[in-house]
Design an enzyme around this catalytic site. Sequence first.
Site, mmCIF file in Angstrom:
data_model
loop_
_atom_site.group_PDB
_atom_site.id
_atom_site.type_symbol
_atom_site.label_atom_id
_atom_site.label_comp_id
_atom_site.label_asym_id
_atom_site.label_seq_id
_atom_site.Cartn_x
_atom_site.Cartn_y
_atom_site.Cartn_z
ATOM 1 N N ASP A 46 0.828 -1.197 0.000
ATOM 2 C CA ASP A 46 0.000 0.000 0.000
ATOM 3 C C ASP A 46 0.872 1.260 0.000
ATOM 4 O O ASP A 46 1.902 1.315 0.683
ATOM 5 C CB ASP A 46 -0.895 -0.001 1.242
ATOM 6 C CG ASP A 46 -1.797 1.199 1.324
ATOM 7 O OD1 ASP A 46 -2.747 1.268 0.527
ATOM 8 O OD2 ASP A 46 -1.550 2.077 2.181
ATOM 9 N N GLU A 71 1.481 -0.410 -4.993
ATOM 10 C CA GLU A 71 0.566 0.679 -5.312
ATOM 11 C C GLU A 71 1.437 1.925 -5.515
ATOM 12 O O GLU A 71 1.864 2.562 -4.548
ATOM 13 C CB GLU A 71 -0.439 0.915 -4.187
ATOM 14 C CG GLU A 71 -1.435 2.018 -4.525
ATOM 15 C CD GLU A 71 -2.266 2.462 -3.339
ATOM 16 O OE1 GLU A 71 -3.413 2.903 -3.554
ATOM 17 O OE2 GLU A 71 -1.785 2.391 -2.192
#
Length: 535
Positions: free
Chosen positions: A213, A263
């Site tokens: 993330d 990401e």
Amino acid sequence: MGQPIPARTDRDWWRSAVIYQVYIRSFADGDGDGTGDLAGVRAKLPYLAELGVHALWFTPWYVSPLKDGGYDVADYRAIDPAFGTLAEAEKLIAEARELGIRSIVDIVPNHVSDRHWWFRAALAAGPGSPERALFHFRPGRGAHGELPPNDWPSQFAGSTEPVWTRLADGDWYLHLFTPEQPDLNWAHPAVRQEHEDILRFWFERGVAGVRIDSAALLAKDPDLPDLATHPEPHPFVDRDELHDIYRSWRAVADAYDGVFVGEVWLPDAERFARYLRPDELHTAFNFSFLSCPWDADRLRAAIDTTLAEHAPVGAPATWVLCNHDVTRTVTRYGRADTGFDFAAKAFGTPTDLALGTRRARAAALLSLALPGAVYLYQGEELGLPEAEIPVDRIQDPMYFRSQGVDPGRDGCRVPLPWAAGMPYAGFGSREEPWLPQPVDWASYAVDRQQDDPDSMLTLYRRAIAARPLFGDGPVTWLPAPEGVLAFTRAEGMTCMVNLASAPAELPEYSQLLLASGPLDDKGRLPQDTAAWLRS
């Protein structure tokens, strides 16, 4: 007939996989308490196997106060009790693998929850303590330290909230997201060691990969300078120090044959590709394709740019239409502005769902015909629209931190419909689920679609099953009228997508393998329709 598909080693599975994103809270409720859980996922594994996906990406399932949908982690080695137990997670990983489905877990390295024991210890220890060195604590500016240490903006689009919170002892701490998500200090060796140990923990429990993330945000300029006066190099986005971190992570993953997907939101193609060098991340999400409007020229440019930026490092592209943060595809494609931009989200945007659904069906065939990996967000295979959540039921911090301007991300996180005739569309709850379902949600239920040859679910099942026919070759564009995309990969296999206003003549073919909608009465491909052809 198409050419034989080149053999891949089992270790290369990720290069061309279809990976299904599971947002656990909204997938299926196994214990009836209104929240999706691991038992619900385990019960639906046969459905996922029949869909044909190769791996499951689980959004955070760790212990969390859920101030940001689980991306505020309090314990990376324990499953949140709302979802189940660590033993259940291990069973889920093993049972999925028996069906040929691998598991990918989500790691959130930029920050932890304010309930994490490191942060609680830092609060108790006081200013200048070793415990606070694991985070970014600073004195404030101004005569009495009453002003934040710098001018950094929140990473929640539209938010005007500060990224610093002041404590009673005078120290401020940094949180690029919510105050409940304090940022870690990645210059501290203990932070690096802890995360490498977390990776080993999950690889040893059988996961095949890790999604990272906010992968470009971890490292900060140690001086924490104002962005206005020190814009380059950016003080907290895409800093060079990140690459040493990910090289260390890659050494851990290689010991387990594990893979990473990052990401990484970056506009610079060259900077983006650096994360995909052979000794760093295996893959990264392709946000240019996800945010691209439904426009032939812009889609072709996004595809070409994506393939070009991956080619020098030999990494496969990833194709994503939607995820747990993004407006659902059928809704986005049914609007006047078919692109996606967090800053543009607003309440009451007019939507033509019939048009959006037609385009979403065509986009499914387009994305699944491209080389690389495809990520499929749960419910996209059902054609779910973005739900409008009553204001008094919204939970997403994006809404609150934008002072109610941004509707937030809850609309794409509504619990899935499984059985039309069951309470709460068969989600499994005895009481209302954690987010309310729209009144027409049952019309999208799995049991209504599974035997319908024209349903979105059937289209996805057939497309995933036929996808290997495109082989591993590059995209070769074919001559086509303006507004039409046509390309081959394997010899004898063509994907054609008509985004023009008039029907398009199909090239000569021996078999129409799959189409997102019926051809017209002259055998032409209608507007907003895609077809897979065998010559």
